[in-house]
Design a protein around this motif. Structure first.
Motif, PDB file in Angstrom:
ATOM      1  N   LYS A  99      -7.180   6.044  -8.201  1.00 45.63           N
ATOM      2  CA  LYS A  99      -7.287   4.619  -7.869  1.00 45.63           C
ATOM      3  C   LYS A  99      -6.059   3.891  -8.394  1.00 45.63           C
ATOM      4  O   LYS A  99      -5.613   4.119  -9.513  1.00 45.63           O
ATOM      5  CB  LYS A  99      -8.547   4.049  -8.507  1.00 45.63           C
ATOM      6  N   THR A 100      -5.495   3.019  -7.572  1.00 46.47           N
ATOM      7  CA  THR A 100      -4.312   2.263  -7.970  1.00 46.47           C
ATOM      8  C   THR A 100      -4.713   1.011  -8.750  1.00 46.47           C
ATOM      9  O   THR A 100      -5.889   0.664  -8.824  1.00 46.47           O
ATOM     10  CB  THR A 100      -3.499   1.809  -6.733  1.00 46.47           C
TER      11      THR A 100
ATOM     12  N   GLY B 237      -2.053   3.702  -0.392  1.00 48.64           N
ATOM     13  CA  GLY B 237      -3.111   3.217  -1.268  1.00 48.64           C
ATOM     14  C   GLY B 237      -3.891   2.098  -0.610  1.00 48.64           C
ATOM     15  O   GLY B 237      -3.842   0.963  -1.061  1.00 48.64           O
ATOM     16  N   ARG B 238      -4.611   2.410   0.467  1.00 51.45           N
ATOM     17  CA  ARG B 238      -5.352   1.398   1.229  1.00 51.45           C
ATOM     18  C   ARG B 238      -6.864   1.581   1.205  1.00 51.45           C
ATOM     19  O   ARG B 238      -7.598   0.680   1.555  1.00 51.45           O
ATOM     20  CB  ARG B 238      -4.921   1.425   2.691  1.00 51.45           C
ATOM     21  N   SER B 239      -7.341   2.745   0.846  1.00 46.80           N
ATOM     22  CA  SER B 239      -8.764   3.068   0.972  1.00 46.80           C
ATOM     23  C   SER B 239      -9.603   2.380  -0.095  1.00 46.80           C
ATOM     24  O   SER B 239      -9.226   2.317  -1.256  1.00 46.80           O
ATOM     25  CB  SER B 239      -8.979   4.577   0.876  1.00 46.80           C
ATOM     26  N   GLU B 240     -10.760   1.916   0.326  1.00 49.63           N
ATOM     27  CA  GLU B 240     -11.666   1.239  -0.595  1.00 49.63           C
ATOM     28  C   GLU B 240     -12.771   2.160  -1.102  1.00 49.63           C
ATOM     29  O   GLU B 240     -13.523   1.768  -1.992  1.00 49.63           O
ATOM     30  CB  GLU B 240     -12.257   0.009   0.083  1.00 49.63           C
TER      31      GLU B 240
ATOM     32  N   TYR C 264      -4.314  -1.808  -7.744  1.00 52.08           N
ATOM     33  CA  TYR C 264      -4.755  -2.782  -6.744  1.00 52.08           C
ATOM     34  C   TYR C 264      -6.183  -2.491  -6.271  1.00 52.08           C
ATOM     35  O   TYR C 264      -6.628  -2.988  -5.250  1.00 52.08           O
ATOM     36  CB  TYR C 264      -3.792  -2.790  -5.548  1.00 52.08           C
ATOM     37  N   ASP C 265      -6.903  -1.645  -7.011  1.00 46.89           N
ATOM     38  CA  ASP C 265      -8.286  -1.271  -6.702  1.00 46.89           C
ATOM     39  C   ASP C 265      -8.445  -0.560  -5.361  1.00 46.89           C
ATOM     40  O   ASP C 265      -9.466  -0.688  -4.691  1.00 46.89           O
ATOM     41  CB  ASP C 265      -9.226  -2.474  -6.756  1.00 46.89           C
ATOM     42  N   LYS C 266      -7.456   0.201  -4.969  1.00 49.51           N
ATOM     43  CA  LYS C 266      -7.502   1.000  -3.736  1.00 49.51           C
ATOM     44  C   LYS C 266      -7.271   2.457  -4.118  1.00 49.51           C
ATOM     45  O   LYS C 266      -6.610   2.764  -5.113  1.00 49.51           O
ATOM     46  CB  LYS C 266      -6.432   0.561  -2.736  1.00 49.51           C
TER      47      LYS C 266
ATOM     48  N   ALA D  98       0.805  -1.228   0.000  1.00 50.90           N
ATOM     49  CA  ALA D  98       0.000   0.000   0.000  1.00 50.90           C
ATOM     50  C   ALA D  98       0.835   1.275   0.000  1.00 50.90           C
ATOM     51  O   ALA D  98       0.283   2.358   0.086  1.00 50.90           O
ATOM     52  CB  ALA D  98      -1.003   0.024   1.148  1.00 50.90           C
TER      53      ALA D  98
ATOM     54  N   SER E 252      -4.691   7.898  -0.479  1.00 53.52           N
ATOM     55  CA  SER E 252      -5.208   8.635   0.654  1.00 53.52           C
ATOM     56  C   SER E 252      -4.075   9.433   1.283  1.00 53.52           C
ATOM     57  O   SER E 252      -2.948   8.951   1.389  1.00 53.52           O
ATOM     58  CB  SER E 252      -5.796   7.648   1.672  1.00 53.52           C
TER      59      SER E 252
ATOM     60  N   GLU F  54      -9.174  11.164   0.277  1.00 54.27           N
ATOM     61  CA  GLU F  54      -8.865  10.555  -1.017  1.00 54.27           C
ATOM     62  C   GLU F  54      -9.030  11.527  -2.180  1.00 54.27           C
ATOM     63  O   GLU F  54      -8.782  11.174  -3.324  1.00 54.27           O
ATOM     64  CB  GLU F  54      -9.753   9.318  -1.246  1.00 54.27           C
TER      65      GLU F  54
END
Length: 133
Positions: free
Chosen positions: A40-41, A57-60, A43-45, A6, A48, A66
């Motif tokens: 959005k990365t 890059g942890r937020s959904e 990795y679909d995160k 992340a 933030s 964000e």
């Protein structure tokens, strides 16, 4: 580039003809205001910004942390995080929202495939594309 843990860092310098790796592809999405966007990365995160300016890059989902405010400076784009500081690319490869004012290491060029696809669609409508035999 986005990393599996992340974190976010600069990728290697590439020749213009070389395409990016999947971890280097980000998607910009409209934010809650006309001058904001979320990133959005691969990795679909979502990226933030923490209070200290660090970026992960942890937020959904998209929230205030964000969203980045986008503005223009001398033909480049600059992004300001929720902490009121500009996105900065540091010499050690790290990235954060830490600059109080715009300098060269804050300026980016955001490229999109959408522009290329739009040009192709316009060319098709105008009959400017070659037909395959």
């Amino acid at each position: 580039m986005a990393c599996e843990d992340a974190t976010v860092a600069l990728g290697d310098v590439r020749e213009q003809q070389e395409g990016p790796e999947n971890a280097e592809i980000f998607t910009a999405l409209p934010g809650s205001a006309a001058d904001t966007l979320a990133i959005k990365t691969g990795y679909d995160k979502f990226l933030s910004v923490a209070v200290d300016g660090s970026i992960s890059g942890r937020s959904e989902a998209i929230g205030a942390r964000e969203e980045f405010q986008i503005s223009f400076d001398d033909g480049f784009q600059v992004l300001k995080g929720c902490n009121g500081r500009y996105l900065t690319f540091n010499s050690d490869g790290s990235i954060g929202c830490t600059a109080e004012e715009v300098k060269d290491n804050n300026k980016v060029i955001i490229r999109t495939r959408g522009d290329k696809e739009l040009k192709v669609e316009n060319a098709r409508r105008e009959g400017k594309t070659r037909k395959r035999a």
